[in-house]
Design a protein around this motif. Structure first.
Motif, PDB file in Angstrom:
ATOM      1  N   TYR A  78       2.628   5.473   8.270  1.00  0.00           N
ATOM      2  CA  TYR A  78       1.960   4.582   7.319  1.00  0.00           C
ATOM      3  C   TYR A  78       1.089   5.352   6.332  1.00  0.00           C
ATOM      4  CZ  TYR A  78       3.294   0.430  10.053  1.00  0.00           C
ATOM      5  OH  TYR A  78       3.981  -0.563  10.704  1.00  0.00           O
ATOM      6  N   THR A  87       5.508   6.485   1.352  1.00  0.00           N
ATOM      7  CA  THR A  87       4.310   6.641   0.528  1.00  0.00           C
ATOM      8  C   THR A  87       3.452   7.750   1.111  1.00  0.00           C
ATOM      9  OG1 THR A  87       3.083   5.016   1.825  1.00  0.00           O
ATOM     10  CG2 THR A  87       4.243   4.202  -0.118  1.00  0.00           C
ATOM     11  N   LYS A 111      -7.452  -0.105   5.856  1.00  0.00           N
ATOM     12  CA  LYS A 111      -7.048  -1.496   6.109  1.00  0.00           C
ATOM     13  C   LYS A 111      -6.927  -2.264   4.797  1.00  0.00           C
ATOM     14  CE  LYS A 111      -8.321  -5.646   8.659  1.00  0.00           C
ATOM     15  NZ  LYS A 111      -9.303  -6.262   9.555  1.00  0.00           N
ATOM     16  N   GLN A 113      -6.040  -1.038   1.969  1.00  0.00           N
ATOM     17  CA  GLN A 113      -4.849  -0.582   1.261  1.00  0.00           C
ATOM     18  C   GLN A 113      -3.562  -1.028   1.932  1.00  0.00           C
ATOM     19  OE1 GLN A 113      -5.463   3.661   0.960  1.00  0.00           O
ATOM     20  NE2 GLN A 113      -6.349   3.415  -1.064  1.00  0.00           N
ATOM     21  N   ASP A 114      -3.544  -1.012   3.267  1.00  0.00           N
ATOM     22  CA  ASP A 114      -2.340  -1.385   4.010  1.00  0.00           C
ATOM     23  C   ASP A 114      -2.769  -1.999   5.345  1.00  0.00           C
ATOM     24  OD1 ASP A 114       0.082  -1.670   5.258  1.00  0.00           O
ATOM     25  OD2 ASP A 114       0.722   0.401   4.995  1.00  0.00           O
ATOM     26  N   SER A 115      -2.705  -3.308   5.439  1.00  0.00           N
ATOM     27  CA  SER A 115      -3.193  -4.000   6.638  1.00  0.00           C
ATOM     28  C   SER A 115      -2.392  -3.653   7.888  1.00  0.00           C
ATOM     29  CB  SER A 115      -3.192  -5.509   6.420  1.00  0.00           C
ATOM     30  OG  SER A 115      -1.869  -5.965   6.209  1.00  0.00           O
ATOM     31  N   GLN A 116      -1.142  -3.174   7.719  1.00  0.00           N
ATOM     32  CA  GLN A 116      -0.322  -2.796   8.874  1.00  0.00           C
ATOM     33  C   GLN A 116      -0.990  -1.703   9.711  1.00  0.00           C
ATOM     34  OE1 GLN A 116       4.164  -2.596   8.085  1.00  0.00           O
ATOM     35  NE2 GLN A 116       3.241  -1.935   6.167  1.00  0.00           N
ATOM     36  N   ILE A 117      -1.752  -0.850   9.052  1.00  0.00           N
ATOM     37  CA  ILE A 117      -2.406   0.265   9.736  1.00  0.00           C
ATOM     38  C   ILE A 117      -3.302  -0.252  10.857  1.00  0.00           C
ATOM     39  CG2 ILE A 117      -4.157   2.073   9.430  1.00  0.00           C
ATOM     40  CD1 ILE A 117      -2.849   2.610   6.676  1.00  0.00           C
TER      41      ILE A 117
END
Length: 183
Positions: A78, A87, A111, A113-117
């Motif tokens: 991620y 990315t 988080k 930038q990318d909530s999946q993290i």
């Protein structure tokens, strides 16, 4: 004229002060993998006495991520620290770490930038000293072997996996093997 402006602006200001803001602070259990991984990574850098420059931290991060497995490998993917990542936001980790920013704060920013993290959670560990292997799914039995870095070649039935785990348990989980009475 100034009194009119104040009379118009005052209710708006009062409203802004009392409106609750969306908190970006992490809740208990959020970003479990991110915080754990980055905390251990930071400590390893301190233990090795590396220079805390952004470039050195990023190089060490990529090297550590190459050895990561499971959810930690997914975290590395991620942030772009794996070779197959689409990315690359490793600088969002390496730069703050080089300035000794706590892992929690870094994960908070990631988080956004990318909530999946922050949705990554570690799998629950199976207590091999008490679990009834016969009641586990084959998927869980395979995971135990995979965690040990082992495979079960020629295993066709659940009993084959159980036999292999019992065979290897003294090597990989000696305390659990000693605590079991069904072996």
């Amino acid at each position: 004229m100034d009194a009119v402006r104040i009379a118009v602006l005052l209710p708006t200001l009062v409203l802004l002060v009392h409106v609750p803001r969306a908190s970006s602070a992490l809740r208990q259990g959020d970003c479990e993998v991110c915080i754990s991984f980055l905390s251990r990574f930071y400590q390893s850098l301190k233990d090795k006495n590396v220079e805390f420059s952004s470039a050195v931290v990023e190089k060490e991060l990529v090297k550590t991520c190459n050895e990561a497995k499971g959810k930690e490998n997914r975290f590395c993917y991620y942030i772009g620290a794996t070779s197959d990542a689409a990315t690359k936001i490793t600088n969002e980790v390496s730069k703050p770490l080089s300035h000794h920013i706590p892992a929690e704060k870094i994960c908070e920013k990631l988080k956004k930038q990318d909530s999946q993290i922050c949705e990554l959670k570690y799998d629950k560990q199976i207590d091999l000293s008490t679990v009834d292997l016969k009641k586990l799914k084959v998927k869980d039995l395979k995971k135990i072997l995979d965690d040990w870095g082992e495979t079960c070649k020629g295993c066709a039935e659940k009993s084959d996996y159980i036999r292999k785990i019992n065979e290897l348990m003294p090597k990989y989980a000696p305390n659990a093997a000693n605590a079991r009475t069904d072996l």
